[in-house]
Structures are given as structure tokens and as C-alpha cells.
Design a protein around this motif. Structure first.
Motif: not given
Length: 318
Positions: A147-149, A180-183, A225-226
């Protein structure tokens, strides 16, 4: 004083006994013990210096008090070794159930094994271990990072340089939020991850890390992104002090009160709401049911929600 006839006195005593019995039955039902003894739950929390973890615990304490449950809480202070020892202590105290907010996926796992071997139900709240507990209550951390990325990717029109702040390395949330971020990054080949490093869920460490990154990358930075709000707010402070905040997106996770205020002011671009209230309350519910020998869901997942200025009013406490 006028004396009651023997028959009336007997009737009065019978009614009194019935009322006392009903009250005891209600009390027993609330506390969960068929013998009138309170259910005792031991809880070991990752760190009581972390605002979100404190919020989860506060909800556990409220629910325990409302349900007549005795809650014994200890702070693992981010030490998996200490956490295992705390669970061993709960086992020695013969608590009815244990709630663990794990420090690490692997290193906290022996605590689960020991509790299950002692036939004491153990519930993981908010974070996971490789050894499966009696039940898990939390959220899907992979989803939160997606969601964030995704928000960052859309705001940057799929092109730019991103920095990622990790939480405490080896903890489930850190591992899954990176996943999730890497996805999402894989879906946007023109997004570049300039650097990623841990700031251990800590605001001051997040600020220090951001200051170092500003020295290294300066105007190349388009977004941060933290993996939690504490680090995100530290990054916001460093960027503001350097006069760069207007040019850099910052997105984080948890939606703690400070983060919601930062979104309101516009210094934090977005946060991802994680429901501390439901996690804490449902962990106690699971512990009580398991202590009574009742069935529970093996996994209770509470959804994340993106918070921006547009929907902020839904999350700010009145």
C-alpha cells in the motif's frame, strides 16, 4: 424487633443463597474460571518504548480489565533471549495463557515451543515466529508495504529515487514490509532504490539515518519509505531541517497520533493505518477462549488502510 416466623426465615435464607449463587455464577462467567478463579494471562511485549506496541498493550489491558482477566505484562526490551526467559517464567508461574509480541522470527521461536510443551496456549500478537503458536492476531505486513510503496509509485508517476528505512532486522514486520516494498518496485522498473538501512523502529535513529542520506544523495532523493511512523517522523524532521521536505515524499506505517497530525500539517505525505485496538482486544479474546479450552481461529488478520489528507478525518480521534 419483630421476629420472622421460622418458615419465612427459611424462605429468606433460600432466596439469599440463590442470589449469592447467581452472582458467583455471573462472576465466574466473566472471569472465565469455573472455580471462581481469575484467568491469568502473561504478556511479553517487544518494546514498551515503541508507541504502537504501547497502543496494542493498552488495548490488551482495557479488554483484560473489562473481562475480569488478570494481565501480567513484561517488556522484552527488544531482546529475543530475554523474551524466551520471560516465557519460561510465565510457564513456571502456571499462567493460563501467554501472549507474545515477538522480538524476532527465529530467535523468539523457542518461547513458542516451550509454552506448547508445557500445554499452555500461546498467542502471537502483531508479529510472527517461525514456530507456529496456538493462534496469531495481527495484520499482513506484506500488504502494508504494498500500500505504502504503491502510493509512492503513483505520486512519482513510476519514476524516481527511493530510500527505505527498515525496522528491527529479523523481526517479522521488517522482513514482510521489505518483501511488500520489493514486490511493488519490481512492477516499476524506473523506480530506483538508492539505499536501504535499519533505523530500528526509532525516531531519533530515523532522523540520524536521514541526515546521513541527505549528505550522500542530496537532491537525488525523491521519496522515503519508512517501515514505521517513528522512523518516518525522524526522516521528516531531518528533511525539514535541510530545507528538502517540499521536494521529497515521505510515507510510513502505523498511523500513530503524531503521524496523523503530521499528515494533517502536510509534513508526512501518507501513513498506513494499523489497528492497534483490534489487535490488542482480539489477542485477549483468543487467550481467554484458549484458556477455557474453546476453539479459536488459527489466524486473525486485520486489514491495513491508507491514510492521506483526503480521508484523515476517519482516523483522527474526536
Amino acid at each position: 424487633m419483630k421476629q420472622l416466623p421460622v418458615s419465612s426465615l427459611g424462605f429468606t435464607l433460600l432466596i439469599s443463597a440463590l442470589l449469592i449463587g447467581c452472582n458467583q455464577s455471573a462472576s465466574n462467567e466473566k472471569s472465565g474460571g469455573s472455580d471462581g478463579k481469575k484467568i491469568v494471562v502473561g504478556a511479553t511485549m517487544l518494546s514498551m518504548q515503541n508507541e504502537f506496541i504501547v497502543n496494542v498493550h493498552d488495548e490488551m489491558a482495557k479488554k483484560a480489565e473489562a473481562d475480569g482477566v488478570e494481565l501480567i505484562t513484561v517488556d522484552a526490551e527488544r531482546s529475543a533471549l530475554k523474551q524466551v526467559e520471560q516465557v519460561e517464567s510465565f510457564i513456571a508461574q502456571h499462567v493460563d495463557a501467554i501472549i507474545m509480541n515477538p522480538c524476532e522470527v527465529e530467535a523468539s521461536s523457542p518461547a513458542v515451543t516451550k509454552a506448547l510443551a508445557a500445554k499452555i496456549p500461546i498467542i502471537n500478537v502483531n508479529s510472527e515466529t517461525s514456530t507456529k503458536p496456538s493462534a496469531f492476531v495481527g495484520s499482513d505486513d506484506v500488504e502494508s508495504a504494498r500500500i505504502a510503496m504503491k502510493f509512492i509509485a503513483e505520486k512519482l508517476n513510476g519514476k524516481g529515487n527511493i530510500l527505505m528505512m527498515h525496522g528491527y532486522m529479523g523481526q517479522a514486520a521488517q522482513i514482510k514490509r521489505e518483501q511488500g516494498a520489493q514486490e511493488i518496485l519490481k512492477q516499476y522498473p524506473n523506480l530506483k532504490l538508492l539505499a536501504h538501512q535499519t533505523a530500528e523502529w526509532d525516531r531519533a535513529k530515523g532522523m540520524s539515518l536521514m541526515e546521513n542520506w541527505i549528505q550522500s544523495f542530496g537532491s537525488q532523493i525523491n521519496a522515503v519509505f519508512a517501515q514505521n511512523d517513528e522512523m518516518g517522523l525522524g526522516a521528516v524532521k531531518a528533511l525539514t531541517d535541510a530545507g528538502l521536505k517540499d521536494k521529497v515524499l515521505v510515507v510510513s506505517i502505523d498511523a500513530i497520533p503524531d503521524a496523523l497530525q503530521a499528515v494533517k500539517k502536510g509534513s508526512l505525505d501518507a501513513t498506513v493505518f494499523q489497528n492497534a485496538e483490534q489487535q490488542g482486544a482480539k489477542a485477549i479474546e483468543a487467550a481467554v477462549k484458549l484458556a477455557k479450552g474453546q476453539p479459536v481461529e488459527k489466524e486473525t488478520l486485520i486489514p491495513f488502510q491508507l491514510v492521506t489528507k483526503q480521508n484523515l478525518g476517519e482516523f483522527l480521534k474526536q
